[in-house]
Design an enzyme around this catalytic site. Sequence first.
Site, PDB file in Angstrom:
ATOM      1  N   TYR A   1     -45.655  17.234  27.726  1.00 25.70           N
ATOM      2  CA  TYR A   1     -45.340  15.761  27.534  1.00 25.70           C
ATOM      3  C   TYR A   1     -46.235  15.070  26.957  1.00 25.70           C
ATOM      4  O   TYR A   1     -46.213  14.173  25.982  1.00 25.70           O
ATOM      5  CB  TYR A   1     -44.899  15.176  28.688  1.00 25.70           C
ATOM      6  CG  TYR A   1     -44.398  13.540  28.559  1.00 25.70           C
ATOM      7  CD1 TYR A   1     -43.363  13.165  27.642  1.00 25.70           C
ATOM      8  CD2 TYR A   1     -45.216  12.764  29.188  1.00 25.70           C
ATOM      9  CE1 TYR A   1     -43.346  11.854  27.339  1.00 25.70           C
ATOM     10  CE2 TYR A   1     -44.835  11.257  29.001  1.00 25.70           C
ATOM     11  CZ  TYR A   1     -43.765  11.009  28.382  1.00 25.70           C
ATOM     12  OH  TYR A   1     -43.713   9.693  28.039  1.00 25.70           O
TER      13      TYR A   1
ATOM     14  N   ARG B   1     -46.856  11.886  18.669  1.00 21.83           N
ATOM     15  CA  ARG B   1     -45.875  10.866  18.433  1.00 21.83           C
ATOM     16  C   ARG B   1     -47.010   9.600  17.967  1.00 21.83           C
ATOM     17  O   ARG B   1     -46.649   8.892  17.023  1.00 21.83           O
ATOM     18  CB  ARG B   1     -45.047  10.538  19.421  1.00 21.83           C
ATOM     19  CG  ARG B   1     -44.319   9.335  19.342  1.00 21.83           C
ATOM     20  CD  ARG B   1     -43.310   9.439  20.430  1.00 21.83           C
ATOM     21  NE  ARG B   1     -43.684   9.316  21.769  1.00 21.83           N
ATOM     22  CZ  ARG B   1     -43.139   8.936  22.917  1.00 21.83           C
ATOM     23  NH1 ARG B   1     -41.632   9.128  22.978  1.00 21.83           N
ATOM     24  NH2 ARG B   1     -43.708   8.916  24.077  1.00 21.83           N
TER      25      ARG B   1
ATOM     26  N   TYR C   1     -50.265   2.226  29.056  1.00 28.39           N
ATOM     27  CA  TYR C   1     -50.742   3.315  30.304  1.00 28.39           C
ATOM     28  C   TYR C   1     -52.111   3.434  30.258  1.00 28.39           C
ATOM     29  O   TYR C   1     -52.501   3.983  29.106  1.00 28.39           O
ATOM     30  CB  TYR C   1     -49.904   4.362  30.282  1.00 28.39           C
ATOM     31  CG  TYR C   1     -48.266   4.256  30.792  1.00 28.39           C
ATOM     32  CD1 TYR C   1     -47.978   3.160  31.301  1.00 28.39           C
ATOM     33  CD2 TYR C   1     -47.398   5.404  30.625  1.00 28.39           C
ATOM     34  CE1 TYR C   1     -46.392   2.862  31.801  1.00 28.39           C
ATOM     35  CE2 TYR C   1     -46.139   5.222  31.025  1.00 28.39           C
ATOM     36  CZ  TYR C   1     -45.711   4.012  31.964  1.00 28.39           C
ATOM     37  OH  TYR C   1     -44.403   4.120  32.256  1.00 28.39           O
TER      38      TYR C   1
ATOM     39  N   ARG D   1     -39.558  -0.961  26.528  1.00 30.31           N
ATOM     40  CA  ARG D   1     -38.790  -0.866  27.821  1.00 30.31           C
ATOM     41  C   ARG D   1     -37.297  -1.018  27.282  1.00 30.31           C
ATOM     42  O   ARG D   1     -36.406  -0.524  27.980  1.00 30.31           O
ATOM     43  CB  ARG D   1     -39.136  -1.773  28.953  1.00 30.31           C
ATOM     44  CG  ARG D   1     -40.494  -1.712  29.373  1.00 30.31           C
ATOM     45  CD  ARG D   1     -40.525  -0.247  30.229  1.00 30.31           C
ATOM     46  NE  ARG D   1     -41.957  -0.117  30.673  1.00 30.31           N
ATOM     47  CZ  ARG D   1     -42.357   1.227  31.232  1.00 30.31           C
ATOM     48  NH1 ARG D   1     -41.493   2.239  31.034  1.00 30.31           N
ATOM     49  NH2 ARG D   1     -43.733   1.295  31.422  1.00 30.31           N
TER      50      ARG D   1
ATOM     51  N   GLU E   1     -34.120   9.521  35.838  1.00 32.45           N
ATOM     52  CA  GLU E   1     -34.175   8.532  34.876  1.00 32.45           C
ATOM     53  C   GLU E   1     -32.744   8.112  34.299  1.00 32.45           C
ATOM     54  O   GLU E   1     -31.864   8.866  34.304  1.00 32.45           O
ATOM     55  CB  GLU E   1     -35.090   9.207  33.741  1.00 32.45           C
ATOM     56  CG  GLU E   1     -35.559   8.130  32.609  1.00 32.45           C
ATOM     57  CD  GLU E   1     -36.278   8.956  31.609  1.00 32.45           C
ATOM     58  OE1 GLU E   1     -37.602   9.467  32.027  1.00 32.45           O
ATOM     59  OE2 GLU E   1     -36.266   8.814  30.638  1.00 32.45           O
TER      60      GLU E   1
HETATM   61  C1  3EB Z   1     -41.811   6.033  31.783  1.00 28.27           C
HETATM   62  O1  3EB Z   1     -41.465   4.994  32.066  1.00 28.27           O
HETATM   63  C2  3EB Z   1     -40.645   6.945  32.143  1.00 28.27           C
HETATM   64  O2  3EB Z   1     -42.027   8.969  26.196  1.00 28.27           O
HETATM   65  O3  3EB Z   1     -40.292   8.070  25.144  1.00 28.27           O
HETATM   66  C3  3EB Z   1     -39.094   6.885  29.528  1.00 28.27           C
HETATM   67  C4  3EB Z   1     -38.705   6.321  28.434  1.00 28.27           C
HETATM   68  C5  3EB Z   1     -40.256   7.620  29.771  1.00 28.27           C
HETATM   69  C6  3EB Z   1     -39.255   7.095  27.146  1.00 28.27           C
HETATM   70  C7  3EB Z   1     -40.978   8.392  26.117  1.00 28.27           C
HETATM   71  C8  3EB Z   1     -40.680   7.979  28.684  1.00 28.27           C
HETATM   72  C9  3EB Z   1     -40.208   7.848  27.401  1.00 28.27           C
HETATM   73  O4  3EB Z   1     -42.864   6.106  31.573  1.00 28.27           O
HETATM   74  C10 3EB Z   1     -40.584   8.002  31.227  1.00 28.27           C
END
Ligand code: 3EB
Length: 328
Positions: A144, A151, A204, A217, A322
Amino acid sequence: MEQSHLMVGHNILRVSYGAFQTEHRSALAVVQYAPGNAKLCYRNGQVQLTIPYTHGECSEYWSTLEVSSCRGGMTDQGVAWCEDGTNLFAAFILDDRPRLSGAVQEKYEALLNFVQEKEYRTLYRIWNYIGRINQSNKDGLERYRDFCLGRALAFERSGFTMETLPAATGIGFDEGGVCVYLLARRDGLAANIENPLQIPAYRYPITYGPKSPSFARGTVLYDQQRLELYLSGTASIRQSVSVGSNLEEQINITIENIHALIESVKEKEELDNCVCSSLKIYVRHAKDKAAVSNVFRHVFNVSPENSPVFVSDICRSELLLEVEGVFS
Ligand code: 3EB
């Protein structure tokens, strides 16, 4: 909202789910979740994408009101696409390999460049399916994180700033490489939304990987008559930390996250009723399918036909579920 955007037509793509391989002539694209290899083609006037899935079979249809004006094809770089003049669906697949980031960057850039060349200015939703997402690549980097690196570089190279990244899902599947598909609109007005309970994923800290995940989000799409909220894959994360040590806690925290995001949209926009038109529910363990889907279907008042459940690895190994969706 600026006056010019009120001119935008009201043909927003509609998603529906059905039994495997059901005919659907009004669909710009069909995404099939089925055992076997990833497949991608443009056939019978639509994009057909198969995502390897071994826990059942399901088809997802992206339908348009303007079937007669649909056209599409496959580019030399392997981007399959279909457009109706207002909406674009575009996708690529990538064979598995020991390291993902280089090839992911190349394919992702080809995809983003294609969208820009076609002048679909509003990229509003992306899905990223990553085979064996929690396993390590050849260098010991989680796949990931390896994917996120490629990406992120592609978005940078294509001129996206963090605030212009749209809603997305990043989730696992059992075998193989990577499948990505997206939706864009020619001139739609959209706004990317953040959750006050979470820090933006693109911020992050480095502890979660060399490049942060590239997504918002949620994305709100404005239309003549209404708003549509595309909720990104949402999990049991507060700020940037995974929380909830059992299924029930993770369900509750995820629901609170979704409500917090919806509230922050409501503060700014006329999203009065906020009806949930569909959910896509992902659970890590098949045994949790019923418990998770029952709660989410009840809380968001959505029928089983509009809320398929998938057994998938989530991008952090401690996360058990999720959920993504569309609200209007
Ligand atoms: C998160 O909130 C959970 O890498 O495109 C959610 C939605 C998550 C999209 C992405 C990852 C992605 O980090 C994981």
